[in-house]
Every structure is written in C-alpha cells, then in structure tokens.
Design a protein around this motif. Structure first.
Motif, PDB file in Angstrom:
ATOM      1  N   ALA A 147       0.855  -1.189   0.000  1.00  0.00           N
ATOM      2  CA  ALA A 147       0.000   0.000   0.000  1.00  0.00           C
ATOM      3  C   ALA A 147       0.888   1.234   0.000  1.00  0.00           C
ATOM      4  O   ALA A 147       1.752   1.395   0.866  1.00  0.00           O
ATOM      5  CB  ALA A 147      -0.900   0.004   1.227  1.00  0.00           C
ATOM      6  N   LEU A 148       0.709   2.086  -1.004  1.00  0.00           N
ATOM      7  CA  LEU A 148       1.484   3.314  -1.130  1.00  0.00           C
ATOM      8  C   LEU A 148       0.552   4.507  -0.989  1.00  0.00           C
ATOM      9  O   LEU A 148      -0.545   4.514  -1.541  1.00  0.00           O
ATOM     10  CB  LEU A 148       2.180   3.379  -2.495  1.00  0.00           C
ATOM     11  CG  LEU A 148       3.134   2.249  -2.839  1.00  0.00           C
ATOM     12  CD1 LEU A 148       3.619   2.386  -4.274  1.00  0.00           C
ATOM     13  CD2 LEU A 148       4.297   2.259  -1.888  1.00  0.00           C
ATOM     14  N   SER A 149       1.001   5.507  -0.276  1.00  0.00           N
ATOM     15  CA  SER A 149       0.234   6.748  -0.155  1.00  0.00           C
ATOM     16  C   SER A 149       1.212   7.899   0.008  1.00  0.00           C
ATOM     17  O   SER A 149       2.352   7.711   0.419  1.00  0.00           O
ATOM     18  CB  SER A 149      -0.715   6.682   1.043  1.00  0.00           C
ATOM     19  OG  SER A 149       0.016   6.581   2.241  1.00  0.00           O
ATOM     20  N   ARG A 150       0.743   9.079  -0.332  1.00  0.00           N
ATOM     21  CA  ARG A 150       1.561  10.269  -0.107  1.00  0.00           C
ATOM     22  C   ARG A 150       0.657  11.392   0.366  1.00  0.00           C
ATOM     23  O   ARG A 150      -0.541  11.422   0.071  1.00  0.00           O
ATOM     24  CB  ARG A 150       2.365  10.656  -1.331  1.00  0.00           C
ATOM     25  CG  ARG A 150       1.575  10.984  -2.548  1.00  0.00           C
ATOM     26  CD  ARG A 150       2.514  11.350  -3.663  1.00  0.00           C
ATOM     27  NE  ARG A 150       1.786  11.321  -4.925  1.00  0.00           N
ATOM     28  CZ  ARG A 150       2.334  11.399  -6.077  1.00  0.00           C
ATOM     29  NH1 ARG A 150       3.635  11.511  -6.161  1.00  0.00           N
ATOM     30  NH2 ARG A 150       1.625  11.372  -7.172  1.00  0.00           N
ATOM     31  N   THR A 151       1.255  12.307   1.104  1.00  0.00           N
ATOM     32  CA  THR A 151       0.464  13.350   1.745  1.00  0.00           C
ATOM     33  C   THR A 151      -0.036  14.387   0.759  1.00  0.00           C
ATOM     34  O   THR A 151      -1.110  14.948   0.964  1.00  0.00           O
ATOM     35  CB  THR A 151       1.294  14.044   2.838  1.00  0.00           C
ATOM     36  OG1 THR A 151       2.495  14.565   2.254  1.00  0.00           O
ATOM     37  CG2 THR A 151       1.649  13.079   3.940  1.00  0.00           C
ATOM     38  N   GLY A 152       0.693  14.654  -0.291  1.00  0.00           N
ATOM     39  CA  GLY A 152       0.268  15.642  -1.284  1.00  0.00           C
ATOM     40  C   GLY A 152       0.754  15.252  -2.660  1.00  0.00           C
ATOM     41  O   GLY A 152       1.701  14.480  -2.815  1.00  0.00           O
ATOM     42  N   ILE A 153       0.125  15.790  -3.673  1.00  0.00           N
ATOM     43  CA  ILE A 153       0.478  15.454  -5.046  1.00  0.00           C
ATOM     44  C   ILE A 153       1.870  15.968  -5.394  1.00  0.00           C
ATOM     45  O   ILE A 153       2.553  15.414  -6.252  1.00  0.00           O
ATOM     46  CB  ILE A 153      -0.591  16.001  -6.029  1.00  0.00           C
ATOM     47  CG1 ILE A 153      -0.415  15.390  -7.421  1.00  0.00           C
ATOM     48  CG2 ILE A 153      -0.519  17.507  -6.126  1.00  0.00           C
ATOM     49  CD1 ILE A 153      -0.786  13.958  -7.490  1.00  0.00           C
ATOM     50  N   ASP A 154       2.328  17.009  -4.705  1.00  0.00           N
ATOM     51  CA  ASP A 154       3.631  17.578  -5.004  1.00  0.00           C
ATOM     52  C   ASP A 154       4.767  16.907  -4.230  1.00  0.00           C
ATOM     53  O   ASP A 154       5.926  17.222  -4.449  1.00  0.00           O
ATOM     54  CB  ASP A 154       3.633  19.073  -4.705  1.00  0.00           C
ATOM     55  CG  ASP A 154       3.286  19.365  -3.256  1.00  0.00           C
ATOM     56  OD1 ASP A 154       2.638  18.521  -2.617  1.00  0.00           O
ATOM     57  OD2 ASP A 154       3.667  20.449  -2.769  1.00  0.00           O
ATOM     58  N   LYS A 155       4.481  15.972  -3.366  1.00  0.00           N
ATOM     59  CA  LYS A 155       5.490  15.299  -2.557  1.00  0.00           C
ATOM     60  C   LYS A 155       6.078  14.111  -3.317  1.00  0.00           C
ATOM     61  O   LYS A 155       5.372  13.390  -4.008  1.00  0.00           O
ATOM     62  CB  LYS A 155       4.906  14.796  -1.230  1.00  0.00           C
ATOM     63  CG  LYS A 155       4.250  15.871  -0.404  1.00  0.00           C
ATOM     64  CD  LYS A 155       5.268  16.847   0.093  1.00  0.00           C
ATOM     65  CE  LYS A 155       4.574  17.876   0.960  1.00  0.00           C
ATOM     66  NZ  LYS A 155       5.377  19.003   1.244  1.00  0.00           N
ATOM     67  N   THR A 156       7.376  13.897  -3.173  1.00  0.00           N
ATOM     68  CA  THR A 156       8.022  12.757  -3.821  1.00  0.00           C
ATOM     69  C   THR A 156       8.181  11.579  -2.874  1.00  0.00           C
ATOM     70  O   THR A 156       8.440  10.469  -3.317  1.00  0.00           O
ATOM     71  CB  THR A 156       9.416  13.151  -4.360  1.00  0.00           C
ATOM     72  OG1 THR A 156      10.213  13.616  -3.275  1.00  0.00           O
ATOM     73  CG2 THR A 156       9.288  14.229  -5.428  1.00  0.00           C
ATOM     74  N   GLN A 157       8.046  11.811  -1.590  1.00  0.00           N
ATOM     75  CA  GLN A 157       8.184  10.737  -0.611  1.00  0.00           C
ATOM     76  C   GLN A 157       6.853  10.009  -0.447  1.00  0.00           C
ATOM     77  O   GLN A 157       5.808  10.622  -0.322  1.00  0.00           O
ATOM     78  CB  GLN A 157       8.629  11.294   0.742  1.00  0.00           C
ATOM     79  CG  GLN A 157      10.041  11.863   0.736  1.00  0.00           C
ATOM     80  CD  GLN A 157      11.075  10.793   0.506  1.00  0.00           C
ATOM     81  OE1 GLN A 157      11.040   9.740   1.115  1.00  0.00           O
ATOM     82  NE2 GLN A 157      12.012  11.059  -0.393  1.00  0.00           N
ATOM     83  N   LEU A 158       6.928   8.691  -0.452  1.00  0.00           N
ATOM     84  CA  LEU A 158       5.744   7.857  -0.292  1.00  0.00           C
ATOM     85  C   LEU A 158       5.766   7.200   1.079  1.00  0.00           C
ATOM     86  O   LEU A 158       6.826   6.855   1.597  1.00  0.00           O
ATOM     87  CB  LEU A 158       5.727   6.757  -1.354  1.00  0.00           C
ATOM     88  CG  LEU A 158       5.697   7.180  -2.814  1.00  0.00           C
ATOM     89  CD1 LEU A 158       5.898   5.966  -3.702  1.00  0.00           C
ATOM     90  CD2 LEU A 158       4.385   7.838  -3.127  1.00  0.00           C
ATOM     91  N   ASP A 159       4.598   7.022   1.649  1.00  0.00           N
ATOM     92  CA  ASP A 159       4.454   6.200   2.844  1.00  0.00           C
ATOM     93  C   ASP A 159       4.052   4.813   2.357  1.00  0.00           C
ATOM     94  O   ASP A 159       3.007   4.652   1.729  1.00  0.00           O
ATOM     95  CB  ASP A 159       3.381   6.766   3.780  1.00  0.00           C
ATOM     96  CG  ASP A 159       3.762   8.133   4.325  1.00  0.00           C
ATOM     97  OD1 ASP A 159       4.958   8.332   4.583  1.00  0.00           O
ATOM     98  OD2 ASP A 159       2.877   8.987   4.484  1.00  0.00           O
ATOM     99  N   ALA A 160       4.886   3.826   2.622  1.00  0.00           N
ATOM    100  CA  ALA A 160       4.643   2.479   2.112  1.00  0.00           C
ATOM    101  C   ALA A 160       4.371   1.531   3.270  1.00  0.00           C
ATOM    102  O   ALA A 160       4.961   1.635   4.333  1.00  0.00           O
ATOM    103  CB  ALA A 160       5.855   1.993   1.327  1.00  0.00           C
ATOM    104  N   ARG A 161       3.450   0.623   3.024  1.00  0.00           N
ATOM    105  CA  ARG A 161       3.142  -0.438   3.985  1.00  0.00           C
ATOM    106  C   ARG A 161       3.168  -1.747   3.205  1.00  0.00           C
ATOM    107  O   ARG A 161       2.417  -1.923   2.245  1.00  0.00           O
ATOM    108  CB  ARG A 161       1.788  -0.204   4.620  1.00  0.00           C
ATOM    109  CG  ARG A 161       1.438  -1.214   5.671  1.00  0.00           C
ATOM    110  CD  ARG A 161       0.239  -0.724   6.490  1.00  0.00           C
ATOM    111  NE  ARG A 161      -0.009  -1.580   7.594  1.00  0.00           N
ATOM    112  CZ  ARG A 161       0.594  -1.509   8.768  1.00  0.00           C
ATOM    113  NH1 ARG A 161       1.490  -0.580   8.964  1.00  0.00           N
ATOM    114  NH2 ARG A 161       0.312  -2.333   9.739  1.00  0.00           N
ATOM    115  N   ILE A 162       4.046  -2.645   3.627  1.00  0.00           N
ATOM    116  CA  ILE A 162       4.209  -3.917   2.929  1.00  0.00           C
ATOM    117  C   ILE A 162       3.816  -5.042   3.870  1.00  0.00           C
ATOM    118  O   ILE A 162       4.226  -5.079   5.026  1.00  0.00           O
ATOM    119  CB  ILE A 162       5.665  -4.111   2.467  1.00  0.00           C
ATOM    120  CG1 ILE A 162       5.984  -3.116   1.365  1.00  0.00           C
ATOM    121  CG2 ILE A 162       5.896  -5.523   1.980  1.00  0.00           C
ATOM    122  CD1 ILE A 162       7.375  -3.232   0.816  1.00  0.00           C
TER     123      ILE A 162
END
Length: 172
Positions: A147-162
């Motif tokens: 599961a990948l998510s990011r806080t904003g469309i302009d952010k390059t860092q993803l929060d990943a849950r594997i």
C-alpha cells in the motif's frame, strides 16, 4: 657577530625574566604540539577512516538468504535470518523500517511454518520499487499487499506499507 651578541644582551634586558619564561613556555607548547598533538590527530584520522570503512561494510553487507544459511537451523532461527535480510535489503535501498510487526501462523501441515511480516517506511517510488523487487528474490517470501500513499500530489516521498509472508520448513 658582535652586533648579534649585543642584540641578545639587549633582548635579555628588554624581555626580563618573565618574558624569557613566556618564551620558554611557548617553545615547550610548540614542542608538545609537534610531539603529541600532531601524531594524535593523524591517529584519529586513521581510526575515523577505518571506522567509516567498517560502517560501510555493515550497511552494505549482503543479506544472507534464509535457504543458504544452513539446513541445521530451526524454523525460528531461519525466520530471524529472514528478518535480517529484510532490514539489510531495506538498508541497501536507503529505506529505514521503523516499525515491523510479525507473527507466526499455524499451518495445516506440521512440516511448514508461516510467518506474517508487516512493515511501514517512507521513501521515494524508485526505492520502494527496487526494495520490493529484491524482496521477491528471497526464497519462501510471498508479498501479499503493498500500500502506497503520499500526503500531497507535489510530494516525492511515499508512505509504504508492505505485508508479506515467509514460509519455512520445520525440522522433522
């Protein structure tokens, strides 16, 4: 030559006793710096370089594959090796895994043991993608959910849950 002798006698008179003591102390400080501080600085630089080299080896150590380590290990020991591999692969790709949860799941067959592993971390898309690709190369690993998510469309860092499972044979 007599001029130099005259200047030295004159300097003794001008400096006085405390001036000569100060000059002597400065020469002693310079001697200590040359004999103690400079070799110590070189030794510290050598030790820092050695420590950096050893730290680089620890960070980039090849992860041991759980099936290569040895057949005489128990299932729990092989799972410990898998967790080391999981963290080593994440470290190779610049990801830190601050939270990992795992649990053993009972299987129908007594000869197999299954472990569920869930990890969360933050990284770029390329880091996550290469991490998942390398994780798939380990034998006995099945990736169940990413599961990948990011806080904003302009952010390059993803929060990943594997979420993945690790299946290992138990010793008879």
């Amino acid at each position: 030559m007599t001029r130099w002798i005259w200047e030295l006698r004159r300097a003794r008179w001008r400096f006085g006793t405390f001036g000569w003591l100060a000059l002597l102390l400065m020469m002693m400080a310079a001697g200590v710096a040359v004999s103690e501080i400079l070799p110590m600085r070189a030794d510290l630089a050598r030790r820092t370089a050695e420590l950096s080299r050893r730290e680089a080896q620890l960070v980039h150590a090849p992860p041991p594959a759980p099936d290569v380590v040895g057949r005489a290990m128990t299932a729990d020991q092989r799972f410990s090796v898998f967790l080391h591999s999981f963290h080593a692969i994440a470290g190779q790709h610049g990801l830190s895994v601050p939270q990992v949860t795992y649990q053993a799941v009972a299987e129908d067959e007594a000869s197999l043991r299954r472990y569920l592993v869930e990890g969360t971390f933050t990284g770029s898309y390329l880091q996550v993608r290469t991490f998942v690709a390398d994780l798939r190369l380990l034998r006995g690993v099945r990736i169940e959910r990413v599961a990948l998510s990011r806080t904003g469309i302009d952010k390059t860092q993803l929060d990943a849950r594997i979420k993945c499972s690790f299946l290992v044979e138990t010793s008879p």
